[in-house]
Scaffold this motif. Structure first.
Motif, PDB file in Angstrom:
ATOM      1  N   GLY A   8       0.796  -1.229   0.000  1.00  0.00           N
ATOM      2  CA  GLY A   8       0.000   0.000   0.000  1.00  0.00           C
ATOM      3  C   GLY A   8       0.822   1.270   0.000  1.00  0.00           C
ATOM      4  O   GLY A   8       0.350   2.328   0.399  1.00  0.00           O
ATOM      5  N   ILE A  10       4.119   3.619  -2.275  1.00  0.00           N
ATOM      6  CA  ILE A  10       4.298   4.244  -3.599  1.00  0.00           C
ATOM      7  C   ILE A  10       4.154   3.193  -4.705  1.00  0.00           C
ATOM      8  O   ILE A  10       3.433   3.392  -5.691  1.00  0.00           O
ATOM      9  CB  ILE A  10       5.695   4.898  -3.706  1.00  0.00           C
ATOM     10  N   ALA A  11       4.847   2.053  -4.534  1.00  0.00           N
ATOM     11  CA  ALA A  11       4.856   1.020  -5.584  1.00  0.00           C
ATOM     12  C   ALA A  11       3.440   0.524  -5.856  1.00  0.00           C
ATOM     13  O   ALA A  11       2.998   0.428  -7.010  1.00  0.00           O
ATOM     14  CB  ALA A  11       5.753  -0.141  -5.162  1.00  0.00           C
ATOM     15  N   VAL A  29      -4.821  -4.572  -1.334  1.00  0.00           N
ATOM     16  CA  VAL A  29      -4.733  -5.020   0.062  1.00  0.00           C
ATOM     17  C   VAL A  29      -3.490  -4.343   0.606  1.00  0.00           C
ATOM     18  O   VAL A  29      -2.364  -4.767   0.331  1.00  0.00           O
ATOM     19  CB  VAL A  29      -4.612  -6.564   0.126  1.00  0.00           C
ATOM     20  N   GLY A  31      -2.291  -2.893   3.872  1.00  0.00           N
ATOM     21  CA  GLY A  31      -1.691  -2.653   5.187  1.00  0.00           C
ATOM     22  C   GLY A  31      -1.892  -1.187   5.571  1.00  0.00           C
ATOM     23  O   GLY A  31      -2.831  -0.539   5.111  1.00  0.00           O
ATOM     24  N   GLU A  32      -0.996  -0.674   6.389  1.00  0.00           N
ATOM     25  CA  GLU A  32      -1.130   0.733   6.799  1.00  0.00           C
ATOM     26  C   GLU A  32      -0.391   1.647   5.829  1.00  0.00           C
ATOM     27  O   GLU A  32       0.633   1.258   5.284  1.00  0.00           O
ATOM     28  CB  GLU A  32      -0.514   0.939   8.170  1.00  0.00           C
ATOM     29  N   TYR A  35       3.769   6.467   5.645  1.00  0.00           N
ATOM     30  CA  TYR A  35       4.738   7.543   5.383  1.00  0.00           C
ATOM     31  C   TYR A  35       4.715   8.610   6.463  1.00  0.00           C
ATOM     32  O   TYR A  35       3.669   8.887   7.035  1.00  0.00           O
ATOM     33  CB  TYR A  35       4.496   8.160   4.009  1.00  0.00           C
ATOM     34  N   VAL A  41      12.490  13.609  -0.512  1.00  0.00           N
ATOM     35  CA  VAL A  41      13.248  14.376  -1.502  1.00  0.00           C
ATOM     36  C   VAL A  41      13.281  13.631  -2.831  1.00  0.00           C
ATOM     37  O   VAL A  41      13.566  12.428  -2.867  1.00  0.00           O
ATOM     38  CB  VAL A  41      14.708  14.571  -1.038  1.00  0.00           C
ATOM     39  N   GLY A 136      -2.109  -8.864   4.135  1.00  0.00           N
ATOM     40  CA  GLY A 136      -2.367 -10.131   3.451  1.00  0.00           C
ATOM     41  C   GLY A 136      -1.143 -11.015   3.403  1.00  0.00           C
ATOM     42  O   GLY A 136      -0.035 -10.613   3.775  1.00  0.00           O
ATOM     43  N   GLY A 164       6.893  -3.297  -0.320  1.00  0.00           N
ATOM     44  CA  GLY A 164       8.088  -2.669   0.243  1.00  0.00           C
ATOM     45  C   GLY A 164       9.046  -3.692   0.828  1.00  0.00           C
ATOM     46  O   GLY A 164       9.268  -4.749   0.225  1.00  0.00           O
ATOM     47  N   ARG A 211      17.829  17.029   4.603  1.00  0.00           N
ATOM     48  CA  ARG A 211      16.880  17.908   3.904  1.00  0.00           C
ATOM     49  C   ARG A 211      16.067  18.689   4.933  1.00  0.00           C
ATOM     50  O   ARG A 211      15.993  18.286   6.102  1.00  0.00           O
ATOM     51  CB  ARG A 211      16.006  17.076   2.981  1.00  0.00           C
ATOM     52  N   ASN A 286      14.883   1.101  -2.388  1.00  0.00           N
ATOM     53  CA  ASN A 286      15.856   1.596  -1.397  1.00  0.00           C
ATOM     54  C   ASN A 286      15.616   3.070  -1.030  1.00  0.00           C
ATOM     55  O   ASN A 286      14.495   3.459  -0.763  1.00  0.00           O
ATOM     56  CB  ASN A 286      17.295   1.229  -1.777  1.00  0.00           C
ATOM     57  N   GLY A 287      16.639   3.898  -1.028  1.00  0.00           N
ATOM     58  CA  GLY A 287      16.467   5.268  -0.522  1.00  0.00           C
ATOM     59  C   GLY A 287      15.932   6.247  -1.541  1.00  0.00           C
ATOM     60  O   GLY A 287      15.975   7.453  -1.319  1.00  0.00           O
ATOM     61  N   GLY A 289      12.684   5.935  -3.497  1.00  0.00           N
ATOM     62  CA  GLY A 289      11.361   5.534  -3.978  1.00  0.00           C
ATOM     63  C   GLY A 289      10.586   6.651  -4.649  1.00  0.00           C
ATOM     64  O   GLY A 289       9.822   6.401  -5.585  1.00  0.00           O
ATOM     65  N   SER A 290      10.778   7.893  -4.197  1.00  0.00           N
ATOM     66  CA  SER A 290      10.019   8.965  -4.859  1.00  0.00           C
ATOM     67  C   SER A 290      10.583   9.243  -6.250  1.00  0.00           C
ATOM     68  O   SER A 290       9.874   9.711  -7.131  1.00  0.00           O
ATOM     69  CB  SER A 290      10.015  10.248  -4.019  1.00  0.00           C
TER      70      SER A 290
HETATM   71  C1  LIG Z   1      13.993   7.306   7.019  1.00  0.00           C
HETATM   72  C2  LIG Z   1      13.761   7.205   5.532  1.00  0.00           C
HETATM   73  C3  LIG Z   1      13.936   8.318   4.721  1.00  0.00           C
HETATM   74  C4  LIG Z   1      13.714   8.229   3.353  1.00  0.00           C
HETATM   75  N1  LIG Z   1      13.862   9.344   2.575  1.00  0.00           N
HETATM   76  C5  LIG Z   1      13.598   9.276   1.258  1.00  0.00           C
HETATM   77  C6  LIG Z   1      13.659  10.445   0.429  1.00  0.00           C
HETATM   78  O1  LIG Z   1      13.932  11.547   0.893  1.00  0.00           O
HETATM   79  N2  LIG Z   1      13.397  10.307  -0.896  1.00  0.00           N
HETATM   80  C7  LIG Z   1      13.031   9.113  -1.440  1.00  0.00           C
HETATM   81  O2  LIG Z   1      12.771   9.070  -2.639  1.00  0.00           O
HETATM   82  N3  LIG Z   1      12.961   7.993  -0.686  1.00  0.00           N
HETATM   83  C8  LIG Z   1      13.229   8.046   0.639  1.00  0.00           C
HETATM   84  N4  LIG Z   1      13.140   6.941   1.406  1.00  0.00           N
HETATM   85  C9  LIG Z   1      12.826   5.667   0.748  1.00  0.00           C
HETATM   86  C10 LIG Z   1      11.345   5.524   0.431  1.00  0.00           C
HETATM   87  O3  LIG Z   1      10.610   5.699   1.626  1.00  0.00           O
HETATM   88  C11 LIG Z   1      11.125   4.127  -0.158  1.00  0.00           C
HETATM   89  O4  LIG Z   1      11.945   3.971  -1.305  1.00  0.00           O
HETATM   90  C12 LIG Z   1       9.682   3.912  -0.561  1.00  0.00           C
HETATM   91  O5  LIG Z   1       8.830   4.187   0.526  1.00  0.00           O
HETATM   92  C13 LIG Z   1       9.450   2.488  -1.025  1.00  0.00           C
HETATM   93  O6  LIG Z   1       8.132   2.389  -1.490  1.00  0.00           O
HETATM   94  P1  LIG Z   1       7.376   0.989  -1.530  1.00  0.00           P
HETATM   95  O7  LIG Z   1       5.992   1.243  -1.969  1.00  0.00           O
HETATM   96  O8  LIG Z   1       8.190   0.009  -2.296  1.00  0.00           O
HETATM   97  O9  LIG Z   1       7.394   0.423  -0.025  1.00  0.00           O
HETATM   98  P2  LIG Z   1       6.865   1.043   1.321  1.00  0.00           P
HETATM   99  O10 LIG Z   1       6.847   2.515   1.286  1.00  0.00           O
HETATM  100  O11 LIG Z   1       7.624   0.353   2.411  1.00  0.00           O
HETATM  101  O12 LIG Z   1       5.352   0.570   1.391  1.00  0.00           O
HETATM  102  C14 LIG Z   1       5.021  -0.757   1.646  1.00  0.00           C
HETATM  103  C15 LIG Z   1       3.520  -0.819   1.896  1.00  0.00           C
HETATM  104  O13 LIG Z   1       3.109  -2.192   1.884  1.00  0.00           O
HETATM  105  C16 LIG Z   1       2.320  -2.445   3.028  1.00  0.00           C
HETATM  106  N5  LIG Z   1       2.469  -3.840   3.442  1.00  0.00           N
HETATM  107  C17 LIG Z   1       3.544  -4.444   4.012  1.00  0.00           C
HETATM  108  N6  LIG Z   1       3.258  -5.730   4.268  1.00  0.00           N
HETATM  109  C18 LIG Z   1       1.992  -5.938   3.839  1.00  0.00           C
HETATM  110  C19 LIG Z   1       1.138  -7.073   3.835  1.00  0.00           C
HETATM  111  N7  LIG Z   1       1.521  -8.242   4.334  1.00  0.00           N
HETATM  112  N8  LIG Z   1      -0.099  -6.922   3.327  1.00  0.00           N
HETATM  113  C20 LIG Z   1      -0.503  -5.720   2.833  1.00  0.00           C
HETATM  114  N9  LIG Z   1       0.250  -4.632   2.806  1.00  0.00           N
HETATM  115  C21 LIG Z   1       1.492  -4.742   3.309  1.00  0.00           C
HETATM  116  C22 LIG Z   1       2.828  -1.466   4.085  1.00  0.00           C
HETATM  117  O14 LIG Z   1       1.821  -1.243   5.073  1.00  0.00           O
HETATM  118  C23 LIG Z   1       3.087  -0.234   3.242  1.00  0.00           C
HETATM  119  O15 LIG Z   1       1.908   0.500   3.060  1.00  0.00           O
HETATM  120  C24 LIG Z   1      13.341   6.990   2.769  1.00  0.00           C
HETATM  121  C25 LIG Z   1      13.173   5.871   3.589  1.00  0.00           C
HETATM  122  C26 LIG Z   1      13.366   5.975   4.950  1.00  0.00           C
HETATM  123  C27 LIG Z   1      13.132   4.758   5.801  1.00  0.00           C
END
Ligand SMILES: Cc1cc2nc3c(=O)[nH]c(=O)nc-3n(C[C@H](O)[C@H](O)[C@H](O)COP(=O)(O)OP(=O)(O)OC[C@H]3O[C@@H](n4cnc5c(N)ncnc54)[C@H](O)[C@@H]3O)c2cc1C
Length: 348
Positions: A8, A10-11, A29, A31-32, A35, A41, A136, A164, A211, A286-287, A289-290
């Motif tokens: 739930g 960005i991806a 599905v 999760g929470e 962010y 950034v 899930g 994530g 930042r 990784n770091g 995602g945006s």
């Molecule tokens: C401290 C910190 C600072 C950051 N700063 C930056 C920045 O400045 N710029 C930048 O571009 N990136 C930054 N990032 C990285 C960025 O947050 C991640 O790259 C991005 O959030 C990844 O997106 P995602 O959707 O893959 O995963 P996530 O953001 O981790 O989202 C995963 C989602 O899946 C859900 N989920 C997990 N398990 C389940 C399950 N079993 N069933 C259903 N849902 C589930 C979670 O609840 C969550 O909603 C930072 C990360 C951290 C930790």
């Protein structure tokens, strides 16, 4: 065509968004929504052309939803570094930056960064696309993936794993190996001088990034830790010390532990899992995602709609990778790793 999306962030929400645009019925599905209130950034100052292209496309996508705030990006590098890798980015190299201390053998590379209120956009899309807050599990039945949540099976013509840092864990529990590894990263909220809050900083000499945060505050971080280990002792003090060497007094207030995941190439990946008929994966952001998230979600949706493109992020390229330590992998968006490695090669 019905797509069930597990995750739930960005991806997940951008994959759902682009799939719906292409006529899919989406079931999220999610999760929470996890962010922080502060913006993430988005920078275009990265060493790989493919990443810059993704960041520019992601910026266009974010702009459909919000008006990102612009800040000055300051990348601090040793003077002797070969800056020809900055091809394709509009930049300026300077010896002095108001409010930032640079040594005589260092330069600052100035570009423009964007602060993206990710939480607002993700929450809005989750609402509009009807994501549930349920957690899930992924199950494999024969050669097909199914999501199980709220005590029931949720079947789709296709299933997208986009959870994530939980991706490799959920896949592993279902008996599917993914070339992704989770890790911990840390951010410290600090009080700094006023001038610092104009800048998004990547300090590749001392090894930290930061930042502007909420009013009066600055957010800085570095490094990587194994999941469950927690930050090293004195982390806040050590980071505040690094920041103060550049920006003057920096008082640490609060430490946040976050979770990310990365692929063996230090970057993200997306694509269809070849061992299953209906499983797609997107993750390893990784770091950054945006920067890569929305654009890669769009590419995944194109692939699922039958219009594949070749690029360096396709899942199948990395399926043969050996198990790796995420903290040994240099993140692709990080100038420090690439420039210093090149410099060492050059000096050998
Ligand atoms: C401290 C910190 C600072 C950051 N700063 C930056 C920045 O400045 N710029 C930048 O571009 N990136 C930054 N990032 C990285 C960025 O947050 C991640 O790259 C991005 O959030 C990844 O997106 P995602 O959707 O893959 O995963 P996530 O953001 O981790 O989202 C995963 C989602 O899946 C859900 N989920 C997990 N398990 C389940 C399950 N079993 N069933 C259903 N849902 C589930 C979670 O609840 C969550 O909603 C930072 C990360 C951290 C930790």
């Amino acid at each position: 065509m019905r797509a069930v999306i597990l995750g739930g962030g960005i991806a997940a929400v951008f994959t759902a968004y682009f799939l719906r645009e292409r006529g899919f019925d989406v079931v999220g599905v999610g999760g929470e929504a996890s962010y922080p209130l502060v913006s993430l950034v988005l920078t275009t100052s990265m060493p790989h052309r493919e990443d810059i292209e993704l960041a520019l496309r992601s910026l266009e996508i974010w702009k459909k939803f919000v008006n990102p705030k612009e800040v000055i990006s300051v990348d601090i590098l040793p003077r002797w570094v070969d800056l020809s890798r900055l091809r394709g980015v509009s930049y300026e190299v300077v010896d002095k930056v108001d409010g930032v201390r640079l040594a005589a053998d260092e330069v600052a590379v100035l570009t423009r960064d964007y602060l993206i209120p990710v939480r607002d956009v993700v929450s809005r899309l989750r609402r509009e696309l009807g994501f549930s807050n349920s957690y899930g599990l992924l199950k494999v039945e024969g050669r097909r993936a199914v999501v199980v949540a709220d005590g029931g099976r949720i079947e789709g013509d296709v299933v997208v794993l986009a959870a994530g840092y939980k991706n490799s864990i959920l896949a592993g529990e279902a008996g599917v190996r993914l070339p992704l590894a989770p890790y911990e990263c840390y951010a410290v909220l600090l009080v700094t001088g006023r001038k610092a809050r104009r800048y998004s900083i990547g300090d590749y000499v001392l090894g930290w990034y930061g930042r502007p945060g909420p009013p009066l505050l600055y957010i800085a971080g570095d490094g990587c830790g194994r999941v469950g280990e927690g930050p090293p002792p004195n982390y806040q003090r050590r980071l505040a010390n690094l920041v103060s060497q550049r920006l003057g007094a920096a008082i640490p207030l609060y430490l946040k532990v976050g979770y990310c995941e990365v692929g063996p190439h230090g970057g993200p990946l997306y694509g269809k899992h070849p061992e299953l008929e209906n499983l797609y994966v997107i993750g390893g952001f990784n770091g950054y995602g945006s920067m890569v998230g929305p654009a890669l979600a769009e590419r995944l949706a194109e692939l699922m709609a039958g219009r594949a493109r070749e690029d360096g992020f396709r899942l199948e390229k990395y399926l043969g990778a050996r198990v790796f330590d995420p903290c040994d992998v240099a993140e692709r968006h990080d100038w420090g790793a690439v420039l210093l490695r090149n410099a060492y090669k050059h000096n050998e």
